[in-house]
Design a protein around this motif. Structure first.
Motif, PDB file in Angstrom:
ATOM      1  N   ALA A   1      43.675  54.299  57.382  1.00 53.76           N
ATOM      2  CA  ALA A   1      42.379  54.145  58.040  1.00 53.76           C
ATOM      3  C   ALA A   1      42.552  53.413  59.353  1.00 53.76           C
ATOM      4  N   GLU A   2      41.571  53.597  60.214  1.00 52.71           N
ATOM      5  CA  GLU A   2      41.499  52.863  61.473  1.00 52.71           C
ATOM      6  C   GLU A   2      40.247  51.996  61.427  1.00 52.71           C
ATOM      7  N   LEU A   3      40.421  50.715  61.720  1.00 49.99           N
ATOM      8  CA  LEU A   3      39.362  49.722  61.541  1.00 49.99           C
ATOM      9  C   LEU A   3      38.871  49.199  62.886  1.00 49.99           C
ATOM     10  N   ILE A   4      37.572  49.276  63.099  1.00 48.90           N
ATOM     11  CA  ILE A   4      36.954  48.688  64.288  1.00 48.90           C
ATOM     12  C   ILE A   4      36.284  47.391  63.878  1.00 48.90           C
ATOM     13  N   CYS A   5      36.584  46.326  64.612  1.00 49.90           N
ATOM     14  CA  CYS A   5      35.958  45.027  64.338  1.00 49.90           C
ATOM     15  C   CYS A   5      35.648  44.338  65.654  1.00 49.90           C
TER      16      CYS A   5
ATOM     17  N   VAL B   1      45.832  51.162  59.929  1.00 48.34           N
ATOM     18  CA  VAL B   1      46.567  50.800  58.708  1.00 48.34           C
ATOM     19  C   VAL B   1      47.037  52.116  58.093  1.00 48.34           C
ATOM     20  N   GLN B   2      48.349  52.345  58.055  1.00 45.13           N
ATOM     21  CA  GLN B   2      48.874  53.660  57.713  1.00 45.13           C
ATOM     22  C   GLN B   2      50.007  53.586  56.692  1.00 45.13           C
ATOM     23  N   GLY B   3      50.017  54.542  55.772  1.00 44.17           N
ATOM     24  CA  GLY B   3      51.099  54.621  54.803  1.00 44.17           C
ATOM     25  C   GLY B   3      50.590  54.964  53.419  1.00 44.17           C
TER      26      GLY B   3
ATOM     27  N   ALA C   1      48.425  52.322  51.928  1.00 41.70           N
ATOM     28  CA  ALA C   1      47.394  51.762  52.801  1.00 41.70           C
ATOM     29  C   ALA C   1      46.029  51.707  52.134  1.00 41.70           C
ATOM     30  N   ILE C   2      45.635  52.783  51.487  1.00 35.90           N
ATOM     31  CA  ILE C   2      44.291  52.838  50.911  1.00 35.90           C
ATOM     32  C   ILE C   2      44.157  51.848  49.760  1.00 35.90           C
ATOM     33  N   ALA C   3      45.190  51.709  48.958  1.00 33.21           N
ATOM     34  CA  ALA C   3      45.150  50.727  47.869  1.00 33.21           C
ATOM     35  C   ALA C   3      44.996  49.324  48.426  1.00 33.21           C
ATOM     36  N   LEU C   4      45.631  49.055  49.543  1.00 25.83           N
ATOM     37  CA  LEU C   4      45.525  47.738  50.181  1.00 25.83           C
ATOM     38  C   LEU C   4      44.117  47.506  50.715  1.00 25.83           C
ATOM     39  N   LEU C   5      43.474  48.542  51.239  1.00 27.15           N
ATOM     40  CA  LEU C   5      42.191  48.381  51.911  1.00 27.15           C
ATOM     41  C   LEU C   5      41.000  48.315  50.962  1.00 27.15           C
ATOM     42  N   GLY C   6      41.124  48.888  49.769  1.00 30.29           N
ATOM     43  CA  GLY C   6      40.060  48.720  48.791  1.00 30.29           C
ATOM     44  C   GLY C   6      39.242  49.960  48.503  1.00 30.29           C
TER      45      GLY C   6
ATOM     46  N   ALA D   1      55.469  52.599  52.513  1.00 31.35           N
ATOM     47  CA  ALA D   1      54.542  51.550  52.057  1.00 31.35           C
ATOM     48  C   ALA D   1      53.306  51.520  52.946  1.00 31.35           C
ATOM     49  N   VAL D   2      53.208  50.548  53.845  1.00 38.41           N
ATOM     50  CA  VAL D   2      52.045  50.465  54.729  1.00 38.41           C
ATOM     51  C   VAL D   2      52.411  49.726  56.011  1.00 38.41           C
ATOM     52  N   GLY D   3      52.072  50.341  57.133  1.00 40.84           N
ATOM     53  CA  GLY D   3      52.308  49.751  58.445  1.00 40.84           C
ATOM     54  C   GLY D   3      51.001  49.475  59.164  1.00 40.84           C
TER      55      GLY D   3
END
Length: 359
Positions: free
Chosen positions: A194-198, A150-152, A155-160, A46-48
């Motif tokens: 993806a890896e997200l920088i904020c 965000v991996q799995g 993951a991409i479906a979750l991120l948009g 799924a997504v971790g």
């Protein structure tokens, strides 16, 4: 925990989530939440979600930014276009590895560089030392930002859609849950994601939003098992200052034909010409034996030929797996070897890498 350990912007979030915290590379980090097996399963199916804010982040700006990176690293930075990233290595003059890094080109005069947590101070000092002859500025933004992986397969479906449109190793800007992030389609698990920088002050809100969207919080235990299943190297294990890229199974990164006379080029040309005396290989064990870092690897004759650099029980493969640095003579896939575990030798085989492959 010692007060000298550093803490990421998500430390209080980990405490609130009842994560088990351990020292890692000078940081107080979550090793697990619900358990390594469950967290590995979440990422594979799924997504971790991983807090990787302990890793270093820096911006390189200036008209000679590309020239500097061509000199500093073994890969060919000049081949990147805007929005592209690249895995690379910084090497010493003798060919040993300073660190493995990822470089993202924002535009011709700006790059984002990601490097290992345990090497943050060393890497920054090395880069500043080598930068003196170039018109460019290096800015460490590690403490004012956070980095969340965000991996799995979900993951991409979750991120948009914005992140879905990025190619592998692409980088771009997007908004998630009202928070502006820089997103890179990279990771360290063998899965898409993806890896997200904020900004550091928005890290907790971003983390909570990702959890609310269905991501499962994961710790360093799962991260290490996942990266080993995918045969992804870790500094201090598969490579260090005494190991060159060809010994670390990373010769593909070294571009000896690029014009720049990069640091370590002459030494690496010699290694390539003669062939490395040691090689990093994959090993699977028979039965229930679990290989661990430092265990001796032997030829069938009993002679020691190397050691395990990383090893674990693979939840996905269902057996003990490892990467080892051994004499090149024994590196052929299918070669029978033995691993010494508590004075007993266990049958092992040189295996095809990676042990698991999805992306």
């Amino acid at each position: 925990m010692s007060e000298t350990l550093r803490r990421t912007p998500l430390y209080e979030t980990h405490v609130r989530s009842a994560a088990r915290l351990v020292p890692f590379a000078g940081w107080e980090m979550p090793v697990q939440y619900t358990g390594v097996m469950a967290e590995v399963k979440a990422v594979r199916e799924a997504v971790g979600l991983f807090d990787v804010s302990h890793m270093g982040r820096a911006y390189l700006d200036g008209p000679q930014a590309t020239d500097f990176l061509e000199y500093l690293t073994v890969n060919s930075v000049s081949k990147l276009t805007d929005g592209q990233g690249q895995y690379s290595l910084m090497c010493y003059e003798n060919g040993g590895v300073v660190d493995d890094i990822i470089i993202y080109r924002v535009h011709s005069e700006r790059y984002t560089i990601i490097f290992n947590a345990g090497n943050r101070d060393k890497d920054l000092a090395w880069m500043h030392e080598k930068l003196v002859d170039f018109t460019a500025t290096l800015t460490d933004v590690s403490d004012e930002t956070a980095l969340i992986a965000v991996q799995g397969p979900k993951a991409i479906a979750l991120l948009g859609d914005v992140i879905a449109a990025l190619p592998r190793f692409g980088i771009g800007e997007t908004v998630f849950a009202g928070i502006a992030v820089t997103a890179a389609r990279t990771g360290y698990t063998g899965e898409d994601g993806a890896e997200l920088i904020c900004p550091a002050e928005q890290a907790a809100a971003l983390w909570d939003a990702l959890i609310g969207a269905g991501a499962v919080a994961c710790g360093l235990g799962a991260r290490d098992a996942l990266r080993l299943e995918a045969a992804l190297p870790l500094y201090g294990h598969e490579m260090d200052e005494t190991v060159n890229p060809y010994e670390a199974r990373l010769g593909w990164v070294v571009k000896l034909d690029k014009a720049a006379n990069f640091i370590g080029k002459a030494a690496l040309q010699a290694v390539k010409a003669d062939g490395p005396k040691r090689k990093c290989v994959g090993i699977t064990l028979e039965g229930k034996a679990i290989p661990r870092e430092g265990y001796t690897v032997c030829a069938p004759s009993g002679a020691a030929i190397g050691h395990i650099t990383s090893g674990t029980f693979s939840p996905t493969v269902g057996r003990g797996v490892a990467m080892a640095r051994i004499e090149s003579t024994y590196a052929k896939i299918g070669t029978a070897l033995e691993v010494e575990i508590r004075s007993a030798r266990h049958a092992a085989t040189v295996a095809t890498l990676p042990f698991y492959k999805n992306v």
